[in-house]
Design an enzyme around this catalytic site. Structure first.
Site, PDB file in Angstrom:
ATOM      1  N   GLU A 144      82.481 -31.339  24.352  1.00  0.00           N
ATOM      2  CA  GLU A 144      81.425 -30.682  23.594  1.00  0.00           C
ATOM      3  C   GLU A 144      81.780 -29.212  23.399  1.00  0.00           C
ATOM      4  O   GLU A 144      81.594 -28.402  24.310  1.00  0.00           O
ATOM      5  CB  GLU A 144      80.095 -30.763  24.341  1.00  0.00           C
ATOM      6  CG  GLU A 144      79.637 -32.174  24.634  1.00  0.00           C
ATOM      7  CD  GLU A 144      78.138 -32.237  24.878  1.00  0.00           C
ATOM      8  OE1 GLU A 144      77.469 -32.943  24.128  1.00  0.00           O
ATOM      9  OE2 GLU A 144      77.647 -31.565  25.799  1.00  0.00           O
ATOM     10  N   LYS A 176      67.567 -33.640  27.385  1.00  0.00           N
ATOM     11  CA  LYS A 176      67.401 -32.284  27.935  1.00  0.00           C
ATOM     12  C   LYS A 176      65.975 -32.098  28.480  1.00  0.00           C
ATOM     13  O   LYS A 176      65.391 -33.039  29.007  1.00  0.00           O
ATOM     14  CB  LYS A 176      67.756 -31.250  26.878  1.00  0.00           C
ATOM     15  CG  LYS A 176      69.160 -31.496  26.293  1.00  0.00           C
ATOM     16  CD  LYS A 176      69.691 -30.365  25.483  1.00  0.00           C
ATOM     17  CE  LYS A 176      71.066 -30.738  24.933  1.00  0.00           C
ATOM     18  NZ  LYS A 176      71.713 -29.655  24.228  1.00  0.00           N
ATOM     19  N   GLU A 223      75.288 -26.376  29.391  1.00  0.00           N
ATOM     20  CA  GLU A 223      74.084 -25.620  29.768  1.00  0.00           C
ATOM     21  C   GLU A 223      74.019 -25.435  31.282  1.00  0.00           C
ATOM     22  O   GLU A 223      73.565 -24.404  31.772  1.00  0.00           O
ATOM     23  CB  GLU A 223      72.831 -26.334  29.209  1.00  0.00           C
ATOM     24  CG  GLU A 223      72.731 -26.122  27.700  1.00  0.00           C
ATOM     25  CD  GLU A 223      72.087 -27.255  26.925  1.00  0.00           C
ATOM     26  OE1 GLU A 223      71.354 -28.073  27.510  1.00  0.00           O
ATOM     27  OE2 GLU A 223      72.335 -27.325  25.693  1.00  0.00           O
ATOM     28  N   SER A 260      75.975 -31.239  17.811  1.00  0.00           N
ATOM     29  CA  SER A 260      75.400 -31.437  16.473  1.00  0.00           C
ATOM     30  C   SER A 260      75.829 -32.742  15.811  1.00  0.00           C
ATOM     31  O   SER A 260      76.070 -32.774  14.607  1.00  0.00           O
ATOM     32  CB  SER A 260      75.694 -30.231  15.578  1.00  0.00           C
ATOM     33  OG  SER A 260      75.107 -29.063  16.131  1.00  0.00           O
ATOM     34  N   ASN A 265      71.101 -37.264  25.188  1.00  0.00           N
ATOM     35  CA  ASN A 265      70.711 -36.329  26.241  1.00  0.00           C
ATOM     36  C   ASN A 265      69.401 -35.674  25.795  1.00  0.00           C
ATOM     37  O   ASN A 265      69.401 -34.863  24.875  1.00  0.00           O
ATOM     38  CB  ASN A 265      71.833 -35.289  26.394  1.00  0.00           C
ATOM     39  CG  ASN A 265      71.453 -34.159  27.335  1.00  0.00           C
ATOM     40  OD1 ASN A 265      70.434 -34.227  28.035  1.00  0.00           O
ATOM     41  ND2 ASN A 265      72.263 -33.108  27.351  1.00  0.00           N
ATOM     42  N   HIS A 275      77.474 -30.379  32.122  1.00  0.00           N
ATOM     43  CA  HIS A 275      77.066 -30.008  30.753  1.00  0.00           C
ATOM     44  C   HIS A 275      77.186 -28.490  30.602  1.00  0.00           C
ATOM     45  O   HIS A 275      76.947 -27.743  31.553  1.00  0.00           O
ATOM     46  CB  HIS A 275      75.623 -30.473  30.508  1.00  0.00           C
ATOM     47  CG  HIS A 275      75.223 -30.328  29.072  1.00  0.00           C
ATOM     48  ND1 HIS A 275      74.804 -29.136  28.539  1.00  0.00           N
ATOM     49  CD2 HIS A 275      75.225 -31.222  28.053  1.00  0.00           C
ATOM     50  CE1 HIS A 275      74.546 -29.301  27.243  1.00  0.00           C
ATOM     51  NE2 HIS A 275      74.797 -30.561  26.927  1.00  0.00           N
ATOM     52  N   GLY A 285      73.702 -27.665  19.514  1.00  0.00           N
ATOM     53  CA  GLY A 285      72.395 -27.189  19.073  1.00  0.00           C
ATOM     54  C   GLY A 285      72.465 -26.143  17.965  1.00  0.00           C
ATOM     55  O   GLY A 285      71.464 -25.505  17.635  1.00  0.00           O
TER      56      GLY A 285
END
Ligand code: PGA
Length: 251
Positions: free
Chosen positions: A168, A12, A98, A214, A10, A96, A174
């Site tokens: 996730e 992003k 985010e 990660s 991904n 996702h 991240g």
């Protein structure tokens, strides 16, 4: 069990068109000899068409980072499943964390996106995951169960069998913190048993459950060795050919 591992990158909101095409070429080369696993990359929308053209002759799938729930109309800022298919996208990432956290995407909206993707023969990579507060309060399993039930509402077992789920943990994205392999396996096994209750065992056994958060060259092998981990959704480490090349070549 015949779940083919899937390693998905991904990208992003990173990379220009030229940088994307260059990285896509390197990913295609790193994936050339791999027929026991699948590889997907999801570039930014601006680079999607160029990357799809670059990957046309390769065995790397093209993903998008979201998908609209209607095929056309007055939906400013959205990209429809038909438009994505038109340029060669096969796997939209949906839900996702985010999108959920920064753009307030709800389970109900995500469910509409998953439904539309399936209706248009796209393979949703449907993301779920708990926050650190939810994990510390002991609510991980109930949060995941409710994300699964709401996000996949109205989907039948034949459709479910073809989707990809990405687990996730939000606290691992991240941050450099990964769930331990035991934590990840335990959670994946829980997700699979929930899917088995929601659909049936055969659908649950065929759904690929990716781990994300990660994932790096130095932890991918241990994660991929777990029974219920069928692949990885990779953010930061997918932006460099060297690290992503090593991840797709997990042992
Ligand atoms: P990360 O991101 O690998 O940088 O933690 C994963 C993701 O957000 O899909």
């Amino acid at each position: 069990m015949s779940r083919k591992p899937l390693i998905a990158g991904n990208w992003k909101m990173h990379l220009t068109i030229a940088e994307s095409v260059e990285l896509a070429r390197l990913v295609a080369t790193a994936s050339e000899q791999l027929d026991d696993r699948e590889v997907m990359i999801a570039p930014a929308y601006t680079a999607l068409d160029a990357v799809a053209k670059t990957l046309k002759e390769s065995n790397v799938h093209v993903g998008s980072q979201n998908v609209a729930y209607e095929t056309e109309g007055a939906f400013t800022g959205e990209i429809s499943p038909l438009m994505l298919k038109d340029i060669g996208v096969t796997m939209p990432i949906i839900g996702h964390s985010e999108r959920r956290q920064l753009f307030n995407e709800s389970d109900a909206l995500i469910n509409k996106r998953v439904t539309a993707a399936l209706k248009n023969d796209l393979i949703p990579v449907f993301c779920i995951g708990e926050t650190i507060e939810e994990r510390e309060a002991g609510n991980t399993f109930s949060v995941l169960e409710s994300q699964l039930k709401n996000g996949l509402a109205g989907i039948n077992k034949e459709q479910a069998a073809g989707i990809v789920i990405a687990y996730e943990p939000v606290w691992a994205i991240g941050t450099g913190k990964t769930a331990s392999t035991e934590q990840a396996q335990e959670t994946h096994a829980f997700i699979r048993s929930s899917l088995s209750e929601m659909f049936d065992t055969s659908a649950a056994e065929s759904i690929r459950i990716l781990y994300g958060g990660s994932v790096k060259p130095d932890n991918v092998d241990a994660l991929m060795a777990q029974n219920d981990i069928d692949g990885a959704l990779v953010g930061g480490a997918a932006l460099k050919a060297e690290s992503f090349g090593r991840i797709v070549n997990f042992q």
